[in-house]
Design a protein around this motif. Structure first.
Motif, PDB file in Angstrom:
ATOM      1  N   UNK A  12       0.804  -1.321   0.133  1.00 44.63           N
ATOM      2  CA  UNK A  12       0.032  -0.007  -0.230  1.00 44.63           C
ATOM      3  C   UNK A  12       0.802   1.315   0.066  1.00 44.63           C
ATOM      4  N   UNK A  13       1.949   1.235   0.747  1.00 48.86           N
ATOM      5  CA  UNK A  13       2.593   2.676   1.016  1.00 48.86           C
ATOM      6  C   UNK A  13       3.310   2.922  -0.403  1.00 48.86           C
ATOM      7  N   UNK A  14       3.707   2.067  -1.346  1.00 50.46           N
ATOM      8  CA  UNK A  14       4.405   2.669  -2.394  1.00 50.46           C
ATOM      9  C   UNK A  14       3.353   3.686  -3.125  1.00 50.46           C
ATOM     10  N   UNK A  15       2.084   3.196  -3.289  1.00 46.30           N
ATOM     11  CA  UNK A  15       0.926   3.970  -4.111  1.00 46.30           C
ATOM     12  C   UNK A  15       0.895   5.167  -3.247  1.00 46.30           C
ATOM     13  N   UNK A  16       1.101   5.500  -1.946  1.00 44.76           N
ATOM     14  CA  UNK A  16       1.162   6.852  -1.265  1.00 44.76           C
ATOM     15  C   UNK A  16       2.171   7.592  -1.555  1.00 44.76           C
ATOM     16  N   UNK A  17       3.403   6.918  -1.504  1.00 42.76           N
ATOM     17  CA  UNK A  17       4.662   7.743  -1.380  1.00 42.76           C
ATOM     18  C   UNK A  17       5.341   7.791  -2.628  1.00 42.76           C
ATOM     19  N   UNK A  18       4.946   7.200  -3.820  1.00 39.27           N
ATOM     20  CA  UNK A  18       5.765   7.096  -5.260  1.00 39.27           C
ATOM     21  C   UNK A  18       4.773   7.323  -6.071  1.00 39.27           C
ATOM     22  N   UNK A  19       5.227   7.859  -7.427  1.00 42.46           N
ATOM     23  CA  UNK A  19       4.406   7.722  -8.449  1.00 42.46           C
ATOM     24  C   UNK A  19       4.324   6.705  -9.307  1.00 42.46           C
ATOM     25  N   UNK A  20       3.457   5.303  -8.813  1.00 41.47           N
ATOM     26  CA  UNK A  20       3.607   4.201  -9.432  1.00 41.47           C
ATOM     27  C   UNK A  20       2.066   3.744  -9.839  1.00 41.47           C
ATOM     28  N   UNK A  21       1.894   2.986 -10.881  1.00 41.19           N
ATOM     29  CA  UNK A  21       0.492   2.560 -11.352  1.00 41.19           C
ATOM     30  C   UNK A  21       0.592   1.082 -11.508  1.00 41.19           C
ATOM     31  N   UNK A  22       1.660   0.193 -11.570  1.00 46.71           N
ATOM     32  CA  UNK A  22       1.539  -0.950 -11.718  1.00 46.71           C
ATOM     33  C   UNK A  22       2.220  -1.752 -10.596  1.00 46.71           C
ATOM     34  N   UNK A  23       2.022  -2.942 -10.455  1.00 44.69           N
ATOM     35  CA  UNK A  23       2.672  -3.918  -9.466  1.00 44.69           C
ATOM     36  C   UNK A  23       2.837  -5.216 -10.229  1.00 44.69           C
ATOM     37  N   UNK A  41      -8.780  -2.642  -2.026  1.00 41.60           N
ATOM     38  CA  UNK A  41      -8.203  -1.652  -1.384  1.00 41.60           C
ATOM     39  C   UNK A  41      -7.311  -0.496  -2.062  1.00 41.60           C
ATOM     40  N   UNK A  42      -6.901  -1.076  -3.318  1.00 43.14           N
ATOM     41  CA  UNK A  42      -5.947  -0.077  -3.819  1.00 43.14           C
ATOM     42  C   UNK A  42      -6.781   0.776  -4.941  1.00 43.14           C
ATOM     43  N   UNK A  43      -7.783   0.388  -5.268  1.00 46.77           N
ATOM     44  CA  UNK A  43      -8.973   1.022  -6.224  1.00 46.77           C
ATOM     45  C   UNK A  43      -8.820   2.710  -5.738  1.00 46.77           C
ATOM     46  N   UNK A  44      -8.745   3.046  -4.628  1.00 47.49           N
ATOM     47  CA  UNK A  44      -8.832   4.274  -4.219  1.00 47.49           C
ATOM     48  C   UNK A  44      -7.360   5.087  -4.020  1.00 47.49           C
ATOM     49  N   UNK A  45      -6.316   4.096  -4.128  1.00 40.84           N
ATOM     50  CA  UNK A  45      -5.227   4.630  -4.079  1.00 40.84           C
ATOM     51  C   UNK A  45      -4.530   4.713  -5.558  1.00 40.84           C
ATOM     52  N   UNK A  46      -4.955   5.103  -6.404  1.00 39.82           N
ATOM     53  CA  UNK A  46      -4.169   5.342  -7.837  1.00 39.82           C
ATOM     54  C   UNK A  46      -4.732   4.182  -8.849  1.00 39.82           C
ATOM     55  N   UNK A  47      -5.570   3.193  -8.337  1.00 46.61           N
ATOM     56  CA  UNK A  47      -6.319   2.083  -9.078  1.00 46.61           C
ATOM     57  C   UNK A  47      -5.088   1.443  -9.925  1.00 46.61           C
ATOM     58  N   UNK A  48      -4.075   0.876  -9.288  1.00 42.87           N
ATOM     59  CA  UNK A  48      -2.917   0.248  -9.976  1.00 42.87           C
ATOM     60  C   UNK A  48      -3.421  -0.939 -10.788  1.00 42.87           C
ATOM     61  N   UNK A  49      -2.679  -1.473 -11.725  1.00 42.68           N
ATOM     62  CA  UNK A  49      -2.754  -2.421 -12.561  1.00 42.68           C
ATOM     63  C   UNK A  49      -1.741  -3.642 -11.738  1.00 42.68           C
ATOM     64  N   UNK A  50      -2.425  -4.963 -11.471  1.00 46.32           N
ATOM     65  CA  UNK A  50      -1.720  -5.855 -10.995  1.00 46.32           C
ATOM     66  C   UNK A  50      -1.328  -7.068 -11.679  1.00 46.32           C
TER      67      UNK A  50
END
Length: 143
Positions: A12-23, A41-50
């Motif tokens: 979770x923290x990388x979504x808050x502390x860095x500009x990231x959009x994929x894991x 849970x990550x939908x509200x945190x930049x909605x990343x692709x996993x």
């Protein structure tokens, strides 16, 4: 080395502390229930692709749940089973922005509740690692 609060620190923290959009994840074992929780849970945190490679697939009953994740989160989740020999027991995580590595982790945590949340069943650890090397490892395995 991280031993506590791994779910937040790694997932979770990388979504808050860095500009990231994929894991990009390579994990020996993984849980569809855990993946769904993480996606929700990550939908509200930049909605990343996993993107997930499971290196030692074993649970047939989880297969149906992973297929459902592909349907429900078609734009955000891609999961793959690796069926090569030898099996891959790695546990590596690369957070990227437009496929370029930003922050990475490696250690003993499978992509599951036991790996990241349930400290009474297992003790796990994670270390910061080179996100580009992890992403390259993911790409090589996917071929």
């Amino acid at each position: 080395m991280y031993r506590e609060n791994l779910y937040n620190k790694v997932l979770l923290d990388p979504l808050k502390n860095f500009r990231v959009n994929e894991l990009y994840i390579v994990s020996g074992y993984a849980s569809a229930t855990f993946a769904k929780q993480h996606l929700d849970q990550t939908k509200s945190l930049n909605n990343p692709r996993i993107n997930l490679i499971i290196g030692m697939p074993r649970k047939i009953n989880d297969h149906i749940a992973f297929v459902e994740l592909h349907k429900k989160f078609a734009d955000r989740f891609k999961g793959y089973y690796l069926e090569t020999q030898p099996p891959v027991h790695s546990k590596v995580y690369s957070w990227c922005c437009k496929s370029k590595g930003v922050v990475g982790f490696s250690g003993s945590s499978n992509y599951s509740q036991y790996g990241f949340i349930d400290g009474s069943s297992q003790i796990n650890q994670m270390n910061e690692d080179d996100p580009t090397k992890i992403k390259n490892f993911f790409d090589k395995l996917l071929k």
